[in-house]
Design a protein around this motif. Sequence first.
Motif, PDB file in Angstrom:
ATOM      1  N   SER A  35     -37.373 -54.405  34.661  1.00  0.00           N
ATOM      2  CA  SER A  35     -37.389 -54.671  33.225  1.00  0.00           C
ATOM      3  C   SER A  35     -36.415 -55.763  32.816  1.00  0.00           C
ATOM      4  O   SER A  35     -35.554 -56.165  33.583  1.00  0.00           O
ATOM      5  N   LYS A 103     -36.075 -52.244  25.900  1.00  0.00           N
ATOM      6  CA  LYS A 103     -36.335 -52.447  27.330  1.00  0.00           C
ATOM      7  C   LYS A 103     -37.800 -52.802  27.519  1.00  0.00           C
ATOM      8  O   LYS A 103     -38.686 -52.005  27.234  1.00  0.00           O
ATOM      9  N   PRO A 148     -31.008 -46.410  21.544  1.00  0.00           N
ATOM     10  CA  PRO A 148     -29.854 -46.893  20.808  1.00  0.00           C
ATOM     11  C   PRO A 148     -29.054 -47.826  21.722  1.00  0.00           C
ATOM     12  O   PRO A 148     -29.052 -47.632  22.942  1.00  0.00           O
ATOM     13  N   SER A 194     -24.485 -49.570  37.252  1.00  0.00           N
ATOM     14  CA  SER A 194     -25.231 -50.317  36.230  1.00  0.00           C
ATOM     15  C   SER A 194     -26.213 -49.433  35.460  1.00  0.00           C
ATOM     16  O   SER A 194     -26.754 -49.858  34.438  1.00  0.00           O
ATOM     17  N   ASN A 195     -26.429 -48.207  35.923  1.00  0.00           N
ATOM     18  CA  ASN A 195     -27.303 -47.292  35.188  1.00  0.00           C
ATOM     19  C   ASN A 195     -26.516 -46.235  34.415  1.00  0.00           C
ATOM     20  O   ASN A 195     -27.078 -45.287  33.878  1.00  0.00           O
TER      21      ASN A 195
HETATM   22  P1  ADP Z   1     -33.806 -51.559  35.015  1.00  0.00           P
HETATM   23  O1  ADP Z   1     -34.828 -50.528  35.307  1.00  0.00           O
HETATM   24  O2  ADP Z   1     -34.400 -52.913  34.902  1.00  0.00           O
HETATM   25  O3  ADP Z   1     -32.611 -51.496  35.919  1.00  0.00           O
HETATM   26  P2  ADP Z   1     -32.069 -50.444  32.920  1.00  0.00           P
HETATM   27  O4  ADP Z   1     -32.578 -49.385  32.024  1.00  0.00           O
HETATM   28  O5  ADP Z   1     -31.120 -50.039  34.001  1.00  0.00           O
HETATM   29  O6  ADP Z   1     -33.317 -51.251  33.507  1.00  0.00           O
HETATM   30  O7  ADP Z   1     -31.369 -51.564  32.043  1.00  0.00           O
HETATM   31  C1  ADP Z   1     -30.851 -52.746  32.633  1.00  0.00           C
HETATM   32  C2  ADP Z   1     -29.513 -53.104  32.025  1.00  0.00           C
HETATM   33  O8  ADP Z   1     -29.635 -53.302  30.609  1.00  0.00           O
HETATM   34  C3  ADP Z   1     -28.456 -52.011  32.171  1.00  0.00           C
HETATM   35  O9  ADP Z   1     -27.784 -52.100  33.411  1.00  0.00           O
HETATM   36  C4  ADP Z   1     -27.547 -52.314  30.995  1.00  0.00           C
HETATM   37  O10 ADP Z   1     -26.663 -53.360  31.308  1.00  0.00           O
HETATM   38  C5  ADP Z   1     -28.507 -52.793  29.923  1.00  0.00           C
HETATM   39  N1  ADP Z   1     -28.910 -51.667  29.052  1.00  0.00           N
HETATM   40  C6  ADP Z   1     -29.962 -50.835  29.237  1.00  0.00           C
HETATM   41  N2  ADP Z   1     -30.046 -49.915  28.256  1.00  0.00           N
HETATM   42  C7  ADP Z   1     -29.024 -50.154  27.413  1.00  0.00           C
HETATM   43  C8  ADP Z   1     -28.545 -49.535  26.196  1.00  0.00           C
HETATM   44  N3  ADP Z   1     -29.180 -48.502  25.651  1.00  0.00           N
HETATM   45  N4  ADP Z   1     -27.440 -50.036  25.609  1.00  0.00           N
HETATM   46  C9  ADP Z   1     -26.798 -51.107  26.151  1.00  0.00           C
HETATM   47  N5  ADP Z   1     -27.195 -51.728  27.269  1.00  0.00           N
HETATM   48  C10 ADP Z   1     -28.287 -51.279  27.922  1.00  0.00           C
END
Ligand code: ADP
Length: 404
Positions: A35, A103, A148, A194-195
């Motif tokens: 994503s 996302k 959020p 990162s998650n």
């Molecule tokens: P992917 O499946 O592509 O890894 P993620 O859901 O982990 O997608 O999101 C990728 C990045 O986007 C995260 O590591 C974070 O830095 C940022 N991110 C995702 N969701 C949020 C959120 N709700 N608030 C702030 N940053 C976010």
Amino acid sequence: EGEEAQEEIRELEELIPGLSERYRLLGRIGEGTFSTVYKALDLCHERYDNSSWTRIFDEDDDEDDNGTANAAPAPSDAAAPAATESGMQRRRETRRARVVAIKKLYVTSSPARIANEISILDELRGNRFVAPLVTAMRRRDQVVVVLPYFRNDDFRRFYLELPVGEMRWYLRSLLSALQYTHSKGIMHRDIKPSNFLYDVRRRHGVLVDFGLAERECDQEAARARSRRSLHMDASTAARLFHSFDQRGRPGVPRKDTRPALRANRAGTRGFRAPEVLLKIPRQSVAIDIWSVGVILLCLLTRRFPFFQSVDDTEALLEISVLYGRLEMERVVADLGRTFFTNIPTVKDRGIRFESLAKAYNPEGYPDLPPDAFDLLRRLLDLNPSTRITAAAALDHPFVAGRSH
Ligand code: ADP
Ligand code: MG
């Protein structure tokens, strides 16, 4: 660069009709395997009556939060609070739930994967350690998920300096998120920094990215289905074969096009539990706990990422160096597999985590209580059936704050 981002935002707005009426996209904040994530302003926030949403923002909404929110244009008329409310209340109201993360899932992700992520997010609403789903929008094969926005610090920026006293808070949020997720029988399956969006100053973090998450029961259902269909296919094949024979034609066994029965191996290299690396078909929520152990190992050794392997075999070898050949063989046999290596770096006996931390981090942590290593050993228990649970880890002295 900025122009490129603007172009990307315009494309996304065109892709999903209605998106730009409801959200004002501010920029890109993340890019993963599945994503791209954008920061946006929610222009219709009054529509939400989700209690978890409100609760999170009540708790987290500090005065100095999100400069972008302050600089934002006034909300639309529809969002204006009732005239009877005081100015104070109005400010709180309009500030609340303003900033979201959108996302955009890549269209290459399978529809089943997308549906799975959304349904799991939906089920996990209502816990302050898990990012709650605001909404999901779809247009043809393009799907966006709205959460959020959570301000967070980059792990790479703080892991070297995080004081021991702060590690506890990090673990508390992460383990609380997992206790909740696991209580629903859901494995996250991609626990890594990162998650997990952690705010060092607020000592609060939320778990995101359920793109690889799976229900423990689905795993069994999938296996049962697979067994059933294997059986059915065999009898169908037999019938076909028979009828072919009667017509005097040679029965040619058809190529089986169903996907092979495989254990799930997804997740991020370096954070995968041994049972995942060994492709044990029946996995449990314990796989997430191993990954928490890897994060704690990174903190205590000040080395991130800790494991550097390029594939699963190498990853198993790295773990073997830590645990020693004998222990590795014993546990792998318990899991119903065999383990063999004659690589000289894998000694019979392993390395104590205390020595490992000292080797990588010679200055050490002056105030590190010895039970940090006790917790580490329990999180990184090779055997998933004896590995500590999220609930028990929350009660561990190092996390609960009863260390000595
Ligand atoms: P992917 O499946 O592509 O890894 P993620 O859901 O982990 O997608 O999101 C990728 C990045 O986007 C995260 O590591 C974070 O830095 C940022 N991110 C995702 N969701 C949020 C959120 N709700 N608030 C702030 N940053 C976010
Ligand atoms: Mg991710």
